[in-house]
Design a protein around this motif. Structure first.
Motif, mmCIF file in Angstrom:
data_model
loop_
_atom_site.group_PDB
_atom_site.id
_atom_site.type_symbol
_atom_site.label_atom_id
_atom_site.label_comp_id
_atom_site.label_asym_id
_atom_site.label_seq_id
_atom_site.Cartn_x
_atom_site.Cartn_y
_atom_site.Cartn_z
ATOM 1 N N LEU A 378 0.847 -1.179 0.000
ATOM 2 C CA LEU A 378 0.000 0.000 0.000
ATOM 3 C C LEU A 378 0.891 1.240 0.000
ATOM 4 O O LEU A 378 1.851 1.321 0.773
ATOM 5 N N MET A 379 0.589 2.193 -0.865
ATOM 6 C CA MET A 379 1.325 3.453 -0.841
ATOM 7 C C MET A 379 1.028 4.202 0.449
ATOM 8 O O MET A 379 -0.075 4.078 1.004
ATOM 9 N N PRO A 380 1.963 4.997 0.935
ATOM 10 C CA PRO A 380 1.625 5.902 2.037
ATOM 11 C C PRO A 380 0.494 6.826 1.613
ATOM 12 O O PRO A 380 0.414 7.262 0.464
ATOM 13 N N VAL A 381 -0.411 7.125 2.535
ATOM 14 C CA VAL A 381 -1.544 7.987 2.227
ATOM 15 C C VAL A 381 -1.071 9.431 2.071
ATOM 16 O O VAL A 381 -0.222 9.912 2.832
ATOM 17 N N PHE A 382 -1.595 10.116 1.065
ATOM 18 C CA PHE A 382 -1.272 11.521 0.866
ATOM 19 C C PHE A 382 -2.514 12.253 0.372
ATOM 20 O O PHE A 382 -3.445 11.647 -0.165
ATOM 21 N N ALA A 383 -2.524 13.554 0.568
ATOM 22 C CA ALA A 383 -3.614 14.400 0.076
ATOM 23 C C ALA A 383 -3.246 14.949 -1.294
ATOM 24 O O ALA A 383 -2.068 15.104 -1.622
ATOM 25 N N ALA A 384 -4.242 15.280 -2.077
ATOM 26 C CA ALA A 384 -4.012 15.761 -3.437
ATOM 27 C C ALA A 384 -3.127 17.004 -3.442
ATOM 28 O O ALA A 384 -2.274 17.163 -4.326
ATOM 29 N N ASP A 385 -3.292 17.886 -2.466
ATOM 30 C CA ASP A 385 -2.512 19.122 -2.444
ATOM 31 C C ASP A 385 -1.227 18.985 -1.645
ATOM 32 O O ASP A 385 -0.505 19.977 -1.460
ATOM 33 N N GLY A 386 -0.927 17.779 -1.165
ATOM 34 C CA GLY A 386 0.281 17.565 -0.390
ATOM 35 C C GLY A 386 0.147 17.922 1.077
ATOM 36 O O GLY A 386 1.099 17.769 1.843
ATOM 37 N N GLY A 387 -1.025 18.395 1.480
ATOM 38 C CA GLY A 387 -1.244 18.750 2.878
ATOM 39 C C GLY A 387 -1.669 17.542 3.702
ATOM 40 O O GLY A 387 -1.352 16.391 3.378
ATOM 41 N N THR A 388 -2.419 17.797 4.764
ATOM 42 C CA THR A 388 -2.863 16.717 5.646
ATOM 43 C C THR A 388 -3.988 15.931 4.987
ATOM 44 O O THR A 388 -4.996 16.525 4.593
ATOM 45 N N PRO A 389 -3.849 14.619 4.859
ATOM 46 C CA PRO A 389 -4.920 13.827 4.240
ATOM 47 C C PRO A 389 -6.204 13.885 5.064
ATOM 48 O O PRO A 389 -6.176 14.056 6.285
ATOM 49 N N VAL A 390 -7.320 13.760 4.376
ATOM 50 C CA VAL A 390 -8.635 13.654 5.016
ATOM 51 C C VAL A 390 -9.217 12.313 4.616
ATOM 52 O O VAL A 390 -9.539 12.081 3.450
ATOM 53 N N LEU A 391 -9.304 11.407 5.576
ATOM 54 C CA LEU A 391 -9.856 10.078 5.327
ATOM 55 C C LEU A 391 -11.177 9.969 6.073
ATOM 56 O O LEU A 391 -11.212 9.948 7.306
ATOM 57 N N TYR A 392 -12.272 9.951 5.325
ATOM 58 C CA TYR A 392 -13.573 9.820 5.971
ATOM 59 C C TYR A 392 -13.770 8.380 6.428
ATOM 60 O O TYR A 392 -13.549 7.430 5.680
ATOM 61 N N LYS A 393 -14.169 8.248 7.668
ATOM 62 C CA LYS A 393 -14.382 6.909 8.214
ATOM 63 C C LYS A 393 -15.441 6.156 7.425
ATOM 64 O O LYS A 393 -16.470 6.714 7.055
ATOM 65 N N THR A 394 -15.172 4.898 7.184
ATOM 66 C CA THR A 394 -16.174 4.008 6.616
ATOM 67 C C THR A 394 -16.871 3.278 7.762
ATOM 68 O O THR A 394 -16.345 3.232 8.879
ATOM 69 N N PRO A 395 -18.057 2.722 7.539
ATOM 70 C CA PRO A 395 -18.723 1.985 8.627
ATOM 71 C C PRO A 395 -17.801 0.926 9.222
ATOM 72 O O PRO A 395 -17.141 0.178 8.498
ATOM 73 N N ALA A 396 -17.743 0.869 10.539
ATOM 74 C CA ALA A 396 -16.821 -0.024 11.223
ATOM 75 C C ALA A 396 -17.371 -1.435 11.386
ATOM 76 O O ALA A 396 -16.705 -2.301 11.945
ATOM 77 N N ALA A 397 -18.585 -1.664 10.907
ATOM 78 C CA ALA A 397 -19.166 -3.010 10.888
ATOM 79 C C ALA A 397 -20.149 -3.072 9.732
ATOM 80 O O ALA A 397 -21.028 -2.208 9.623
ATOM 81 N N GLY A 398 -19.995 -4.057 8.888
ATOM 82 C CA GLY A 398 -20.894 -4.217 7.752
ATOM 83 C C GLY A 398 -22.006 -5.220 7.999
ATOM 84 O O GLY A 398 -22.944 -5.323 7.206
ATOM 85 N N ILE A 399 -21.895 -5.967 9.091
ATOM 86 C CA ILE A 399 -22.896 -6.977 9.433
ATOM 87 C C ILE A 399 -23.204 -6.863 10.924
ATOM 88 O O ILE A 399 -22.290 -6.749 11.745
ATOM 89 N N CYS A 400 -24.474 -6.885 11.263
ATOM 90 C CA CYS A 400 -24.910 -6.903 12.661
ATOM 91 C C CYS A 400 -25.885 -8.059 12.851
ATOM 92 O O CYS A 400 -26.603 -8.432 11.922
ATOM 93 N N SER A 401 -25.905 -8.614 14.030
ATOM 94 C CA SER A 401 -26.882 -9.660 14.340
ATOM 95 C C SER A 401 -27.850 -9.145 15.399
ATOM 96 O O SER A 401 -27.498 -8.305 16.230
#
Length: 567
Positions: A378-401
């Motif tokens: 995996l490449m190191p994460v970077f932002a398009a402008d070279g600044g601080t990346p913004v990674l929006y959280k994805t759902p932390a569970a895709g299945i619930c019982s």
């Protein structure tokens, strides 16, 4: 199975949320039932399944949300490492283990259950094992002190089966697994009539009665909440990261990796040579690189802005179109052929591919069986402008019982006790039992202490319990030590860039009339990045979106957002 494409709304069948220590299993890794009537559940189920909800003045079906679950109602997070990891997780990122433990931790001295028998309905993407006369299930039931009789259905048609079951709540199984992509319309309006509210049992410090459930990170529980209450038990994912760029580090061992979008474009162009192309279609990951929100973002004035209206979305389109025009994208990807993308990447036809992070171990396991020198990173994460990346959280569970509502407190507690057993983490005897079965019957240990499946395991063991609950991910593929180190450190390094999008962890049922509003943008994006339409077409598409229901959809979400802020 890979997580490809899940970040932007598609939902392939799930892969295991927990990596284990051997590849030899391959796809094989894998009180008497209560019948009390549920008061009012039949009418509730009819509401859920028929689509009858409240209606506006025009008779259009509408939906609503009572808001996100508050922090006090969420289970307390009390992390446990049964054994010390070589690469500790950070704020919910997975821990990594380079060796199989010599001695397992015994989580329970005696079976914790009360002797009850319950039915559980789960999906499976694989060969369904026998559910009676199965020594693996018998062994787990005995160790739990509770009998779980599985009703396993083909995952590809599970949604249809689920709809039929929920339409007849009196005959529902005691415990039901519901993947997020199989949640029926208006589920939130009837969940309280069908399933037990688990907030009194698990909210706050109450979960400490179930310490292995308390070991599941908080964000995973958010994904199982409805209308401000906790109803589900999660199958937690590997943190909150979805997709990113992979590259062939074996083909580019001395590469100077990019740190912004301009450098990435040049990197891909420079590596389009000698029979290689720079990349497959990078559109999904390009949006992450530019910080495009998953759906909505909040403007400085507190008003919601749709992703398609953002500068980031436009810039991602323009960048991807420039990449396509440069000739650095594989011609088959340009033509829209995606089925063979992984094969092209793995054969070296291109050197970069965007995909779900779960692809990492799958590719290495598959390819190193015949080519020990094959390697990707995996490449190191970077932002398009070279600044601080913004990674929006994805759902932390895709299945619930969910536990069927009966009002029987003892039944609910026993099922939660069983769930606590199933959530025993890597390094425990209970986790080994659930993952591999019984030593001497379902597996033998090789010279390195790694379980190797027997013929009996091939017939009896498939992933089953993980669809009810699973422990936090443990990256323990000891045969791939480079992967264990690189993957877990990559995940830990990127935690600091995670940010919660609006409505994170909140299950909201959109008004059905707006379900197809976003589809024209998917088609338009494909045309723009391939040069068939200009970027100016985006403006017309946004205006059409606004006048075709987008403003009403914005108002729907704005009401929820404003309600949360007032609360």
């Amino acid at each position: 199975m890979s997580l490809s494409g899940r970040r932007l709304g598609t939902s392939p069948p799930p892969r295991r949320a927990k990596e284990t220590s051997m590849s030899t299993l391959g796809t094989r890794r894998t009180a008497v039932r209560r019948t009390l009537a549920i008061v009012g559940a039949v009418s509730a189920a009819a509401l859920v399944m028929s689509g009858c909800g409240s209606a506006d003045d025009n008779g259009t079906t509408v939906a609503s949300s009572d808001g996100a679950i508050d922090d006090a109602s969420l289970p307390a997070y009390v992390p446990i490492d049964a054994i010390e990891p070589d690469f500790p997780g950070v704020d919910g990122s997975p821990s990594g283990y380079l060796t199989v433990p010599d001695e397992l931790v015994q989580g329970f001295d005696t079976p914790p259950g009360s002797g009850g028998t319950y039915t559980a309905m789960t999906p499976l993407w694989g060969t369904i094992p026998p559910t009676s006369g199965n020594s693996y299930f018998d062994a787990v039931n005995e160790a739990m002190g509770t009998t779980i009789n599985f009703q396993i259905s083909d995952g590809n048609t599970y949604g249809d089966k689920l709809a039929a079951v929920l339409a007849s709540p009196k005959d529902m199984p005691d415990w039901i697994s519901i993947p997020s992509w199989n949640v029926p319309p208006r589920f939130g309006t009837g969940v309280d009539k069908l399933f037990e509210d688990l907030t009194p049992y698990l909210g706050g410090d109450a979960i400490k009665d179930y310490p292995y459930l308390a070991n599941i990170p908080t964000d995973a529980w958010r994904a199982c909440s409805w209308n401000g209450k906790l109803y589900g038990i999660p199958q937690p994912g590997e943190g909150n990261l979805g997709n990113w760029y992979f590259y062939r580090d074996d083909l580019l061992p001395d590469a100077e990796l990019p740190t912004n979008a301009d450098e990435m474009l040049q990197f891909l162009k420079d590596n389009t040579k000698d029979g290689h192309y720079g990349s497959e279609d990078p559109w999904t990951v390009a949006q992450i690189m530019f910080g495009v929100p998953d759906k909505w973002t909040v403007g400085d004035d507190g008003q919601l802005i749709n992703k398609f209206e953002t500068d980031e979305y436009r810039e991602a389109l323009e960048w991807t179109a420039e990449l396509f025009a440069s000739g650095a994208v594989h011609p088959d990807a340009v033509a829209g052929e995606t089925a063979s993308a992984k094969q092209r990447f793995e054969s070296g036809q291109d050197v970069v591919m965007g995909d779900g992070v779960g692809y990492y171990s799958e590719a290495l396991t598959r390819m190193r069986a015949t080519d020990p020198d094959f390697s990707i990173s995996l490449m190191p994460v970077f932002a398009a402008d070279g600044g601080t990346p913004v990674l929006y959280k994805t759902p932390a569970a895709g299945i619930c019982s969910y536990i069927k509502k009966t009002g029987d407190e003892d039944q609910t507690k026993e099922i939660l006790t069983a769930a606590n057993f199933m959530a025993a983490p890597y390094g425990t005897a209970e986790n080994r039992l659930i993952t591999y079965g019984v030593e001497g019957e379902h597996y033998e240990l090789d010279d390195n202490g790694v379980p190797v499946a027997t013929a009996l395991a091939q017939n009896e063991i498939q992933a089953s319990y993980i669809f009810l609950v699973s422990p936090p991910a443990a990256i323990a593929k000891t045969e791939l030590p480079d992967y264990v180190e690189k993957y877990t450190t990559w995940m830990a390094d990127n935690v600091e860039y995670l940010t919660e999008p609006p409505f994170f962890g909140q299950n909201i049922t959109e008004p059905s009339q707006y379900a197809a509003l976003g589809q024209p943008f998917e088609d338009l994006a494909s045309d723009i990045i391939r040069g068939r339409k200009s970027i100016d077409a985006l403006d017309a598409a946004i205006e059409t979106w606004r006048t075709s229901g987008g403003e009403e959809l914005r108002a729907f979400y704005q009401d929820i957002l404003d309600g949360q802020e007032q609360g």
